[in-house]
Scaffold this active site. Structure first.
Site, short mmCIF file in Angstrom:
data_model
loop_
_atom_site.label_atom_id
_atom_site.label_comp_id
_atom_site.label_asym_id
_atom_site.label_seq_id
_atom_site.Cartn_x
_atom_site.Cartn_y
_atom_site.Cartn_z
N GLY A 357 0.82 -1.20 0.00
CA GLY A 357 0.00 0.00 0.00
C GLY A 357 0.86 1.25 0.00
N CYS A 358 0.21 2.40 0.08
CA CYS A 358 0.96 3.66 0.01
C CYS A 358 1.80 3.89 1.26
CB CYS A 358 0.00 4.82 -0.21
SG CYS A 358 -1.16 5.10 1.13
#
Length: 390
Positions: A357-358
């Protein structure tokens, strides 16, 4: 009594009053020794910094081959002689602390740097920047957090906030520190200034000083403090901040500050003032107190449980359950543990996939079983128990 003698007495009284305003202690100045040889900018760079630092109520003794008017110097011919004299002065208590360009700290001791961040011009402690707190990365970072707290408290921050840089080992460090906190050691965790918050800090938080103490391994810290101290000069002249800081470790009772051979006069002056602040703040006693509190809260037992192989599952073949739609993200997983965490869920009949994910590594599961999956991961110490209701 002659007029000259009267004037000398009056002058001494005013000097002592000035010292009191600077130090808070009548007639006392922190005595800081500094080795001058080895600087890439020459010994004059160290002498210049020392002269300026003395204006802040500090007595500086320069160990080098050159002299300057207004500064006390001990003449030596080699770096080796300088270090031997530095050790002798520390052991005899003739100086309270020392500043030098390198020192062979024992394993278990590492240095807490201090920078001025560009986002808001705020000071931040980098824990740590040189030395080796432990040969195990996560154990070292847990110790580094305590080292940073000690140093920040000695510099007058009563309740320093602690953030953990988002690097390999950060999540396990967070779990260990929160366990230490739950068992009685007082830690105040910082919140990231990014929208999703949390005590795991991003690069943005480095620039904004989101935490008083930023925790990382010493190799990362060494890289960062070099960048923060010389990003305005092109890299060959460290001009901003206070240097690589004091060596902190349980049982280590000398205040030895590290600077770089590339450190320029403004930073060297800052390092001397940093040393004096730690002397005034009674850093050695604060260290004893904090280690005692941490050990009482079970630090050593927590560290014993930190083994890189502790969560390895057996070599048996683990078959994935029937594939499901996975849209729920579980964060807080260490990158090196990601595949093992997926297999732990598979063994419990929960279908899961790994991803990125980010904010870092994630595990994807079906929305309907997110809470169950988080509990399984928390019980296996892949994520913090704060992420579930257990």
């Amino acid at each position: 009594m002659s007029e000259k003698q009267v004037n000398q007495i009056i002058g001494n009284i005013f000097n002592q009053l000035a010292d009191t305003l600077n130090t808070g202690e009548y007639g006392k100045k922190p005595k800081i020794g500094i080795t001058a040889m080895g600087s890439e900018h020459g010994e004059k760079n160290i002498l210049e910094a020392s002269l300026k630092a003395q204006k802040s109520g500090i007595e500086v003794i320069v160990l080098g081959s050159q002299t300057a008017e207004g500064i006390k110097t001990e003449k030596i011919e080699t770096e080796d002689q300088a270090h031997k004299m530095m050790e002798s002065l520390l052991n005899s208590k003739e100086i309270d602390a020392a500043v030098t360009m390198h020192y062979p700290f024992p394993i278990g001791v590492s240095t807490v740097g201090r920078i001025i961040t560009p986002g808001k011009g705020k000071e931040m402690f980098i824990a740590t920047t040189t030395g080796t707190s432990s040969t195990d990365k996560v154990e070292g970072m847990v110790k580094n957090a305590i080292y940073g707290i000690i140093t920040a408290k000695a510099c007058g921050i009563k309740n320093p906030t602690v953030g953990i840089l988002n690097i390999d080992g950060a999540r396990q460090t967070e779990i260990a520190l929160k366990k230490l906190q739950s068992q009685g050691y007082d830690i105040t965790f910082a919140d990231s200034q990014r929208a999703d918050g949390g005590s795991i800090m991003r690069g943005n938080d480095l620039l904004m000083a989101s935490a008083d103490v930023m925790v990382m391994d010493s190799l990362t810290g060494n890289l960062l403090i070099k960048i923060f101290s010389s990003y305005t000069t092109g890299g060959n002249y460290e001009s901003i901040g206070y240097g690589y800081g004091p060596g902190i470790g349980e049982g280590f009772e000398k205040l030895i500050m590290i600077i770089s051979r590339a450190s320029g006069a403004p930073l060297v002056e800052g390092a001397i003032k940093y040393a004096a602040e730690l002397v005034r703040g009674n850093c050695i006693q604060i260290a004893k107190d904090e280690f005692a509190k941490a050990n009482e809260a079970g630090l050593k037992e927590i560290l014993k449980g930190l083994k890189s192989t502790k969560k390895e599952i057996s070599d048996e073949e683990v078959v994935a359950p029937k594939k499901e739609v996975v849209t729920s993200q579980i964060s807080g997983i260490e990158i090196m543990d990601l595949e093992e965490a997926v297999k732990v869920l598979w063994k419990q009949g929960i279908y899961a996939e790994s991803g990125m994910g980010c904010t870092g590594p994630i595990i994807l599961v079906n929305d309907s079983i997110t809470k169950t999956a988080i509990k399984v991961l928390a019980d296996a110490e892949f994520v913090s128990k704060e992420q579930c209701d257990c």
